[in-house]
Design a protein around this motif. Structure first.
Motif, short mmCIF file in Angstrom:
data_model
loop_
_atom_site.label_atom_id
_atom_site.label_comp_id
_atom_site.label_asym_id
_atom_site.label_seq_id
_atom_site.Cartn_x
_atom_site.Cartn_y
_atom_site.Cartn_z
N GLU A 227 0.87 -1.17 0.00
CA GLU A 227 0.00 0.00 0.00
C GLU A 227 0.91 1.22 0.00
OE1 GLU A 227 -2.45 -0.31 3.44
OE2 GLU A 227 -3.67 -1.96 2.64
N VAL A 228 0.55 2.22 -0.81
CA VAL A 228 1.40 3.40 -0.95
C VAL A 228 0.64 4.63 -0.47
CG1 VAL A 228 2.81 4.79 -2.51
CG2 VAL A 228 2.55 2.33 -2.93
N PHE A 229 1.30 5.43 0.35
CA PHE A 229 0.70 6.64 0.91
C PHE A 229 1.47 7.86 0.43
CE2 PHE A 229 -1.03 3.41 3.51
CZ PHE A 229 -2.17 3.91 4.13
N GLY A 230 0.74 8.84 -0.05
CA GLY A 230 1.35 10.12 -0.40
C GLY A 230 1.43 11.00 0.83
N ILE A 231 2.62 11.50 1.10
CA ILE A 231 2.81 12.43 2.22
C ILE A 231 2.84 13.83 1.60
CG2 ILE A 231 4.32 13.10 4.13
CD1 ILE A 231 5.39 10.17 4.04
N HIS A 232 1.77 14.57 1.79
CA HIS A 232 1.57 15.83 1.09
C HIS A 232 2.34 16.96 1.76
CE1 HIS A 232 -1.76 14.45 -1.61
NE2 HIS A 232 -1.71 13.46 -0.73
N GLU A 233 2.83 17.88 0.93
CA GLU A 233 3.58 19.06 1.37
C GLU A 233 4.91 18.67 2.03
OE1 GLU A 233 2.24 21.43 0.01
OE2 GLU A 233 0.24 20.58 -0.22
N GLY A 234 5.54 17.63 1.52
CA GLY A 234 6.86 17.25 1.99
C GLY A 234 6.86 16.82 3.45
N TRP A 235 7.98 17.09 4.13
CA TRP A 235 8.08 16.68 5.54
C TRP A 235 7.13 17.46 6.43
CZ3 TRP A 235 9.35 12.24 6.98
CH2 TRP A 235 10.34 11.51 6.33
N GLN A 236 6.64 18.61 5.95
CA GLN A 236 5.64 19.34 6.72
C GLN A 236 4.38 18.49 6.89
OE1 GLN A 236 6.10 22.67 8.05
NE2 GLN A 236 4.41 21.84 9.26
N GLY A 237 4.03 17.75 5.84
CA GLY A 237 2.87 16.87 5.91
C GLY A 237 3.07 15.74 6.89
N ALA A 238 4.30 15.23 6.97
CA ALA A 238 4.57 14.17 7.94
C ALA A 238 4.49 14.71 9.36
CB ALA A 238 5.95 13.57 7.68
N VAL A 239 4.98 15.92 9.57
CA VAL A 239 4.92 16.53 10.90
C VAL A 239 3.48 16.83 11.30
CG1 VAL A 239 5.56 18.56 12.27
CG2 VAL A 239 7.25 17.49 10.75
N ASP A 240 2.67 17.32 10.35
CA ASP A 240 1.28 17.66 10.64
C ASP A 240 0.38 16.43 10.75
OD1 ASP A 240 2.07 20.28 10.57
OD2 ASP A 240 1.34 20.64 8.52
N GLY A 241 0.67 15.41 9.96
CA GLY A 241 -0.13 14.18 10.01
C GLY A 241 -1.54 14.37 9.52
N GLY A 242 -2.47 13.56 10.01
CA GLY A 242 -3.88 13.67 9.61
C GLY A 242 -4.07 13.41 8.14
N ASP A 243 -4.85 14.30 7.49
CA ASP A 243 -5.17 14.15 6.08
C ASP A 243 -3.98 14.41 5.16
OD1 ASP A 243 -7.73 13.44 6.64
OD2 ASP A 243 -8.58 15.45 6.32
N GLN A 244 -2.90 14.88 5.72
CA GLN A 244 -1.72 15.13 4.90
C GLN A 244 -1.02 13.82 4.51
OE1 GLN A 244 -2.06 17.95 3.74
NE2 GLN A 244 -0.53 19.34 4.62
N ILE A 245 -1.40 12.75 5.15
CA ILE A 245 -0.87 11.43 4.80
C ILE A 245 -2.04 10.60 4.32
CG2 ILE A 245 0.38 9.40 5.61
CD1 ILE A 245 1.59 11.14 7.82
#
Length: 749
Positions: free
Chosen positions: A34-52
């Motif tokens: 399963e592949v997940f897009g982490i949106h907005e770079g590492w900012q998306g990983a830090v923010d979590g939620g719908d960004q992943i």
């Protein structure tokens, strides 16, 4: 539990990132992950939620032609701090992700590796705090990463090219071509600034492709007298009849004392030293924008596919997924980053020769080639024992022939030779249609399509050899440079075999490879192939747009004769569902399986289907016949159109790569001819990027009947195309890309 892979783009955007994301998503799904897009770079990983968010097969269905990155990118200050990286680790573990593919520059890749090192400590801390369960801690004990370099600067040591560089060169070269036309109208000088804080790749290569007069780069600051030297070079060019002066400067250029050299500084020099009212153009972020080139699409696709295999393997230190010789290769990630950052340190310390060497042999060679051309003397006096060198084309037209011929002629004049253009190929040589060419005669040829000397596919027969040798004697030619395709190699073998009977044929002869078919031995890319590929890809992009309002299938025919290079690389670059190659042939069983899959796809909601056929894939199953078969079986549920791209693939201005490649090979050819004439030798050879090969080597390299090399590197793209276009669960057709004729992807070379 199913393996989960995260993919993100970080740092500055680069054309081709979307192709890499698409490849990661589809290759991952094809492998059962399963592949997940982490949106907005590492900012998306830090923010979590719908960004992943999980990405499905169709989520990346129409992204190949789009610039930028569809999953977004950002520079994340929080990720530079330990707490920010810990939050990123928590969010990734919460989503079950412990394998990451990062597409970005050296800063993004360094931050990712730091997270990997800290990961076990973060897992322990999060488990102790109760933020993750013991089961999650055990399951995600390690973080596995792989890196792809997305950077238009081409500044990463260890890879031939970074994602986005070729597209940026297209933007820059288009701009210089446009500037040159307006500059010529007013006899005006322009200073063009391109990106490259610590790397002069874009500056040097765009200067070659745009036929600029002078270039300034960070790795090799100019000598203290650079102002006078630059003015001298530009004056010399103007005396030779040129109406424009173009200076290209990388944004990070300094002098040898570490003082910045700006475009304004250069403009002032031109005003003070030459009385020129120069204009400054700073291209800025236009270099990052626009549709990605064909190369950035298929190369990024290939690397994304390879990266999935690397993270699923997960049994060695983090790797940079790089490209060498147009194939994926791997090297330790932080070793590559350290080597890249060392170049900036070498520049800062004034160790410029080492900085240049660290960029690689090709960069050094092309920088030298540019200086040879820009500083070549248009008024050079012929040597006392002046030699006469003929230049002719042979074979089909290939964009870049003019750039190659212009480089050969100017470098020859600079070396004191007399240069002669043979018009109309070998028939012109036999008829004596030979004219001396001066410096100004080839002005403007670099950016020009076509072949200004004319070209013919005709090669000499045994009956022609007497007339050919007599013409060579009569014209006084001492050497021949043949710029052309497969027929040029044929002609070389014939001439070599008959040299004992005709003494006039005992002169140095070298073939420089130019062919849109890319079917020539000893090299990765012939001059002209990249332009033809870009034309094919652009054409298919337009065809795909035409189908956006209705359910439609297309069968598109490309050129290439018995070589499927254009067909397969176009297929990868545009996301074709099927390609038909001469190397594989076509059977009725193949077509039945393809038709069944296509019809089922449309019934399941598909709105578009694309097949690309090599013009000689089969003498029976023609493009028209396949189109009719598809239409018949569609039974009105979708329409089918056939499109033969034809000779449009031979037209247009040559791409930056074809101009650069032409200059590279021309420089090698002229150096070799000069050495042959000086030593009295009379070899017959053909150019490769690694040097000259003797004509007698051809039988070991070429399938003469099929008119293609025995080894074709691009066949390694077949399983890549198959994995990224075959919807999971659909069986492979007999003879499909993983069936007959397929070869496994080469992961390391």
């Amino acid at each position: 539990m199913t393996v989960r892979i995260g993919v993100l783009t970080s740092g500055g955007d680069a054309q081709g990132m979307n192709a890499a994301v698409r490849a990661v998503v589809r290759a991952g799904i094809q492998a059962g992950a399963e592949v997940f897009g982490i949106h907005e770079g590492w900012q998306g990983a830090v923010d979590g939620g719908d960004q992943i968010r999980r990405l499905e097969w169709d989520d990346v269905g129409n992204v190949l032609a789009r610039g930028g990155t569809v999953i977004g990118t950002a520079r994340c200050a929080a990720f530079r701090e330990r707490d920010g990286r810990k939050r990123a680790a928590l969010n990734l573990i919460t989503h079950g992700i412990d394998r990451i593919i990062v597409i970005g520059g050296d800063g993004s890749l360094t931050g990712t590796d730091r997270l990997r090192e800290e990961w076990p400590a973060f897992v322990a801390e999060l488990a102790d705090a109760g933020e993750i369960t013991a089961e999650q801690a055990e399951r995600h004990a390690q973080l596995v990463i792989a890196g792809l370099v997305g950077s238009i600067d081409n500044d990463m040591v260890g890879t031939d090219m970074t994602i986005g560089t070729d597209s940026a060169l297209h933007r820059i070269t288009e701009a210089i071509d446009a500037i040159s036309s307006t500059a010529a109208s007013h006899q005006r000088s322009f200073v063009v600034e391109v990106m490259g804080r610590h790397c002069g790749y874009l500056a040097v290569m765009s200067a070659i492709a745009g036929a600029a007069d002078y270039v300034l780069i960070p790795e090799s600051p100019p000598a203290d007298d650079w102002k006078q030297h630059m003015s001298h070079v530009l004056r010399q060019s103007r005396r030779a009849g040129r109406r424009t002066s173009i200076v290209v400067i990388a944004e990070g250029t300094q002098d040898r004392q570490g003082n910045p050299i700006t475009p304004e500084d250069v403009r002032v020099v031109l005003a003070d030293e030459m009385g020129e009212d120069a204009r400054v153009t700073i291209l800025g972020h236009v270099q990052r924008g626009g549709t990605p080139s064909a190369y950035d699409r298929w190369m990024a696709t290939m690397l994304g596919h390879a990266a999935v295999g690397e993270v699923l393997r997960g049994d060695r230190e983090p790797q940079l997924v790089a490209v060498r010789g147009n194939r994926p290769t791997f090297m330790p990630l932080m070793e590559a980053v350290a080597a890249t950052r060392r170049v900036a340190s070498l520049i800062e310390e004034g160790r410029y020769d080492e900085a240049m060497a660290a960029r690689g042999r090709s960069f050094v060679q092309m920088t030298q080639a540019f200086h040879q051309l820009s500083e070549a003397r248009p008024d050079a006096e012929p040597l006392e024992d002046c030699r006469q060198i003929g230049v002719l084309h042979c074979g089909g037209l290939a964009p870049g022939m003019n750039a190659t011929a212009a480089a050969v002629i100017r470098l020859g004049i600079d070396r004191g030779h007399e240069m002669f253009g043979v018009h109309g190929g070998f028939p012109g040589l036999i008829d004596g249609d030979i004219r001396r060419l001066g410096w100004g005669d080839v002005e403007g040829w670099t950016a020009s399509g076509g072949a200004n000397l004319g070209t013919r596919r005709t090669i000499p027969t045994e009956e022609d050899l007497y007339a050919l040798s007599r013409s060579i004697e009569t014209s006084g030619l001492d050497a021949l440079i043949i710029i052309g395709g497969f027929n040029a190699y044929r002609a070389l073998t014939l001439i070599h075999a008959e040299r004992k009977r005709f003494p006039a044929l005992r002169l140095p002869i070298v073939v420089v490879p130019c062919s849109i078919d890319n079917n020539l031995p000893g090299l990765q890319m012939a001059v002209g192939a990249d332009t033809a590929l870009n034309v094919a890809v652009s054409s298919v992009d337009l065809i795909k747009m035409s189908a956006s309002a209705a359910k439609r299938a297309f069968v598109v025919e490309t050129m290439g004769r018995h070589c499927g290079f254009l067909t397969l690389t176009t297929g990868v670059a545009v996301g074709a569902e099927r390609v038909y190659l001469h190397e594989d042939g076509i059977t009725i069983a193949d077509l039945k399986t393809d038709i069944d899959a296509m019809v089922e796809g449309f019934r399941s909601g598909r709105s578009f289907y694309l097949a690309i056929r090599n013009e000689e894939a089969s003498p029976f199953y023609t493009t028209d016949l396949i189109t009719r078969m598809f239409e018949a079986e569609g039974r009105g549920e979708f329409s089918v159109r056939g499109s033969v791209l034809g000779h449009v693939q031979q037209g247009g201005a040559p791409s930056p790569f074809d101009r650069i490649n032409g200059v590279r090979l021309a420089s090698q050819a002229m150096q070799w001819v000069t050495e042959q004439l000086a030593s009295g030798a009379d070899q017959h050879v053909f150019v490769t990027p690694d040097g000259m090969r003797d004509v007698r080597d051809l039988d070991e390299l070429v399938d003469w009947q099929a008119r293609r090399p025995l080894e074709q590197w691009w066949l390694d793209l077949k399983p890549v195309l198959h994995d990224l276009t075959r919807t999971p669960g659909v069986a492979s057709a007999p003879g499909s890309l993983t069936g007959r004729g397929a070869r496994p992807t080469t992961m390391e070379r």
